[in-house]
Design an enzyme around this catalytic site. Structure first.
Site, PDB file in Angstrom:
ATOM      1  N   GLY A  46       0.836  -1.193   0.000  1.00  0.00           N
ATOM      2  CA  GLY A  46       0.000   0.000   0.000  1.00  0.00           C
ATOM      3  C   GLY A  46       0.869   1.240   0.000  1.00  0.00           C
ATOM      4  O   GLY A  46       2.012   1.204   0.459  1.00  0.00           O
ATOM      5  N   CYS A 106       5.750  -0.240   7.319  1.00  0.00           N
ATOM      6  CA  CYS A 106       5.442   0.997   6.590  1.00  0.00           C
ATOM      7  C   CYS A 106       6.663   1.400   5.773  1.00  0.00           C
ATOM      8  O   CYS A 106       7.778   1.406   6.294  1.00  0.00           O
ATOM      9  CB  CYS A 106       5.086   2.099   7.586  1.00  0.00           C
ATOM     10  SG  CYS A 106       4.679   3.662   6.794  1.00  0.00           S
ATOM     11  N   LEU A 107       6.446   1.747   4.507  1.00  0.00           N
ATOM     12  CA  LEU A 107       7.572   2.133   3.650  1.00  0.00           C
ATOM     13  C   LEU A 107       8.280   3.381   4.182  1.00  0.00           C
ATOM     14  O   LEU A 107       9.449   3.598   3.883  1.00  0.00           O
ATOM     15  CB  LEU A 107       7.090   2.391   2.216  1.00  0.00           C
ATOM     16  CG  LEU A 107       6.594   1.156   1.437  1.00  0.00           C
ATOM     17  CD1 LEU A 107       6.029   1.582   0.094  1.00  0.00           C
ATOM     18  CD2 LEU A 107       7.709   0.129   1.250  1.00  0.00           C
ATOM     19  N   GLU A 149      -3.434   3.202   5.333  1.00  0.00           N
ATOM     20  CA  GLU A 149      -3.245   4.213   4.271  1.00  0.00           C
ATOM     21  C   GLU A 149      -4.166   5.418   4.472  1.00  0.00           C
ATOM     22  O   GLU A 149      -3.776   6.550   4.200  1.00  0.00           O
ATOM     23  CB  GLU A 149      -3.465   3.606   2.885  1.00  0.00           C
ATOM     24  CG  GLU A 149      -2.599   2.392   2.530  1.00  0.00           C
ATOM     25  CD  GLU A 149      -1.114   2.593   2.766  1.00  0.00           C
ATOM     26  OE1 GLU A 149      -0.638   3.744   2.718  1.00  0.00           O
ATOM     27  OE2 GLU A 149      -0.430   1.587   3.025  1.00  0.00           O
TER      28      GLU A 149
HETATM   29 ZN   LIG Z   1       2.683   3.407   5.866  1.00  0.00          ZN
END
Ligand SMILES: [Zn+2]
Length: 191
Positions: A46, A106-107, A149
Site C-alpha cells: 500500500g 510501513c515504507l 493508508e
Molecule cells: Zn505506511
C-alpha cells in the site's frame, strides 16, 4: 510513468492532513500510475500520496496472495481483494466492525514492524482512477492496509497507533538508524 521517491518519517508531509482531489483528470491518472509503479518498486502492499510528497487524498493497494507468504502457517484463504490493483481517491470509511491486531510495516519506517489494533472489517466509499464512485467491504489484511493508508492521508503515521512506550522505542530506533546513515553518507562524501 515514473518511480517516485518514498519519504521517510519524520518528513513533515507525513504528518499533514491531505486535501481531497477535486477532479480526476489526466494529471491525477498519471500520478496514480506513478504511485502504483512506486509501490511495486518499493515492494509495498500500500502507498499513500503524501508518502511521495503530495498531500492529496489518493492511495493505492495491491496485496498479492501467496500460499508461501507465511511458511510456518496455514495458507491464507484467497479473498476477492487479493491480486487486485486498487486505487482509492477521496476514500471515506462508512462502517467499522470488530477488532484485529496485525504486525504492520510501513515504507516510511524501513525495517520497523509492530503490532497495531484496527477494526477487523470496514466499508469504504471512494472514487476509482476513472473518477467512478465505488464501495468495498474489506476484511483481514485488506482492512488493515486500508486503515493504515487512510491514516496516512489524515496525517497519522502508525507510531501514533502504538502505545507510548512502543512509539518512543520506534522513534529511538529510527533516529539512531538515521544518524548512522548520515555518518555513512559523510564518509562516502570524503572518499
Ligand atoms: Zn505506511
Amino acid at each position: 510513468m515514473a518511480v517516485l521517491k518514498v519519504l521517510e518519517w519524520p518528513a513533515k508531509v507525513l504528518e499533514t492532513k491531505s486535501e481531497p482531489v477535486e477532479k480526476v483528470d489526466d494529471e491525477i491518472k498519471s500520478f496514480v500510475a506513478d504511485m502504483h509503479e512506486t509501490m511495486d518498486a518499493a515492494g509495498g502492499i500500500g502507498l499513500a500520496a503524501n508518502q511521495v510528497g503530495r498531500a492529496v487524498r489518493v492511495l493505492t493497494i495491491m496485496i498479492p496472495w501467496s500460499e508461501s507468504r507465511y511458511a510456518d502457517q496455514e495458507p491464507e484463504k484467497k479473498e476477492p481483494w487479493h491480486d487486485k490493483r486498487w486505487t482509492f481517491i477521496n476514500p471515506v470509511i462508512k462502517k467499522k466492525n470488530g477488532k484485529i491486531r496485525w504486525q504492520e510495516g510501513c515504507l516510511s519506517f524501513p525495517e520497523i514492524y509492530e503490532f497495531v489494533d484496527r477494526a477487523s472489517e470496514i466499508e469504504v466509499e471512494a472514487l476509482d482512477e476513472n473518477g467512478q464512485t465505488f464501495t468495498v467491504e474489506a476484511n483481514g489484511l485488506f482492512s488493515v492496509c486500508l486503515q493504515h493508508e487512510i491514516d496516512h492521508i489524515d496525517g497519522i503515521v502508525f507510531i501514533n497507533r502504538m502505545s507510548r512506550l512502543k512509539s518512543s522505542m520506534v522513534k529511538k530506533k529510527v533516529s539512531k538508524r538515521q544518524r548512522l546513515g548520515s555518518v555513512e553518507e559523510s564518509v562516502n562524501d570524503q572518499s
